[in-house]
Design a protein around this motif. Sequence first.
Motif, mmCIF file in Angstrom:
data_model
loop_
_atom_site.group_PDB
_atom_site.id
_atom_site.type_symbol
_atom_site.label_atom_id
_atom_site.label_comp_id
_atom_site.label_asym_id
_atom_site.label_seq_id
_atom_site.Cartn_x
_atom_site.Cartn_y
_atom_site.Cartn_z
ATOM 1 N N GLN A 137 -1.533 5.233 -2.995
ATOM 2 C CA GLN A 137 -0.134 4.927 -3.289
ATOM 3 C C GLN A 137 0.326 3.786 -2.393
ATOM 4 O OE1 GLN A 137 1.908 6.651 -5.589
ATOM 5 N NE2 GLN A 137 3.447 5.071 -5.205
ATOM 6 N N HIS A 138 0.970 2.770 -2.995
ATOM 7 C CA HIS A 138 1.502 1.670 -2.200
ATOM 8 C C HIS A 138 2.551 2.175 -1.203
ATOM 9 C CE1 HIS A 138 -0.205 -1.274 -5.102
ATOM 10 N NE2 HIS A 138 -0.132 -2.093 -4.059
ATOM 11 N N LEU A 139 2.504 1.606 -0.011
ATOM 12 C CA LEU A 139 3.523 1.846 1.003
ATOM 13 C C LEU A 139 4.320 0.565 1.205
ATOM 14 C CD1 LEU A 139 1.346 3.955 3.476
ATOM 15 C CD2 LEU A 139 2.956 4.781 1.737
ATOM 16 N N ASP A 140 5.155 0.506 2.222
ATOM 17 C CA ASP A 140 6.030 -0.647 2.459
ATOM 18 C C ASP A 140 5.759 -1.209 3.850
ATOM 19 O OD1 ASP A 140 8.010 -2.546 2.468
ATOM 20 O OD2 ASP A 140 9.689 -1.133 2.570
ATOM 21 N N GLU A 144 0.154 -5.874 1.992
ATOM 22 C CA GLU A 144 -0.136 -4.775 1.080
ATOM 23 C C GLU A 144 -0.789 -3.625 1.843
ATOM 24 O OE1 GLU A 144 -1.641 -4.325 -3.476
ATOM 25 O OE2 GLU A 144 -2.930 -5.497 -2.141
ATOM 26 N N CYS A 145 -0.258 -2.429 1.629
ATOM 27 C CA CYS A 145 -0.712 -1.274 2.390
ATOM 28 C C CYS A 145 -0.682 -0.039 1.494
ATOM 29 C CB CYS A 145 0.197 -1.056 3.606
ATOM 30 S SG CYS A 145 -0.337 0.277 4.707
ATOM 31 N N PHE A 146 -1.671 0.824 1.693
ATOM 32 C CA PHE A 146 -1.789 2.034 0.893
ATOM 33 C C PHE A 146 -1.810 3.276 1.780
ATOM 34 C CE2 PHE A 146 -3.501 -1.173 -1.931
ATOM 35 C CZ PHE A 146 -3.044 -0.783 -3.181
ATOM 36 N N GLY A 147 -1.369 4.377 1.216
ATOM 37 C CA GLY A 147 -1.606 5.691 1.783
ATOM 38 C C GLY A 147 -2.518 6.446 0.852
ATOM 39 N N TYR A 148 -3.170 7.483 1.357
ATOM 40 C CA TYR A 148 -4.148 8.230 0.561
ATOM 41 C C TYR A 148 -3.823 9.715 0.588
ATOM 42 C CZ TYR A 148 -6.788 3.874 0.771
ATOM 43 O OH TYR A 148 -7.165 2.565 0.673
ATOM 44 N N ARG A 149 -4.047 10.358 -0.537
ATOM 45 C CA ARG A 149 -3.843 11.793 -0.685
ATOM 46 C C ARG A 149 -5.148 12.408 -1.178
ATOM 47 N NH1 ARG A 149 0.530 15.523 -1.975
ATOM 48 N NH2 ARG A 149 -0.114 17.124 -3.460
ATOM 49 N N PRO A 217 9.811 5.558 -1.273
ATOM 50 C CA PRO A 217 9.583 6.699 -2.168
ATOM 51 C C PRO A 217 8.111 7.037 -2.364
ATOM 52 C CG PRO A 217 11.289 5.278 -3.071
ATOM 53 C CD PRO A 217 10.709 4.554 -1.890
ATOM 54 N N GLY A 218 7.224 6.062 -2.236
ATOM 55 C CA GLY A 218 5.798 6.333 -2.396
ATOM 56 C C GLY A 218 5.271 7.368 -1.422
ATOM 57 N N GLU A 219 5.897 7.448 -0.242
ATOM 58 C CA GLU A 219 5.474 8.439 0.741
ATOM 59 C C GLU A 219 5.631 9.861 0.215
ATOM 60 O OE1 GLU A 219 5.986 7.342 5.233
ATOM 61 O OE2 GLU A 219 7.938 7.311 4.251
#
Length: 316
Positions: A137-140, A144-149, A217-219
């Motif tokens: 999921q894109h973060l802010d 460009e930065c992503f988080g992972y689940r 919101p991506g968080e």
Amino acid sequence: MEIEFLGTGAGSPGKFRNVTSTALRLLDERNSVWLFDVGEATQHQILRTTLKPRKIDKIFITHLHGDHIFGLPGLLSSRSFQGGNEPLTIYGPKGIRNFVEVSMRVSETKLSYKIHYQELTADGLIFEDPKFRVYAQHLDHRIECFGYRVEEKDHPGELQVDKLKAAQIPSGPVYGQLKAGQTVTLPDGRTVNGQDFLGPAQPGRIVAILGDTRQTPGEEKLAKNADVLVHESTFAKGESKLARSYYHSTNIQAAELAKRMHVKLLLLNHISARYTGKMALDLQHQAREVFKNTKVVKDFDAVDVPFQKLIKAGAK
């Protein structure tokens, strides 16, 4: 399933915290280790643990700032010398493949294994096998930065042996078939469905590991109902404006997210070098005022991710 922190600092290495790298140990589940970010000297940190580089088969990069990727070329090279001959997959923003391939080419490094790259351009499912799903999921952040689940799939319920005995179903190989949920015809002609003799499924565990980010919101999509949320805490209570200007978060913002999304355990990392000793504990105390089950982690902390206890039918 266990999370081990190889580096918990922000920006540059310090005396007590190396830069970011997090290992998700899945040795019991799939005999492998997944790394999330590989800051400078990650391979040195690994030497102080029981981790084996050859067990690392997936690396998830949140973003391309140096404190999250400068350890990658060295680790990949050393993996060759330490028996790591199996393929490895690297996930991350566009540019991660170029960074690795240029590093390997300029240093004339030859690897004994194949690297597969999955450069991410959109949110959603990026990996699935019989036991796990991984979402990005894109973060802010400034780049460009992503988080992972990471979602573990549910485990089948336990075979209810007492119920089998009450139904006069003899033990033997048939128990294994019923455990697998199959429909079986018994020697006496009866047909039984294994699903009728299984207890409730054990819900799989959920781990969310975020990169550097402002509140976005991506968080929430990543953190919702997570057993463990790993979130940056570059700034402290009262520094929300400063955090926003640097595209980071405060400990309080992380705690509010954990509370809002019904997280079970919040682990704060990416700690600024400004916070040492008692000041790091202050970050934890402040966050616990909002979300009690919070811990500021340090290098080499290892946190088990337990299954949630099932409530038996009829229990109060």
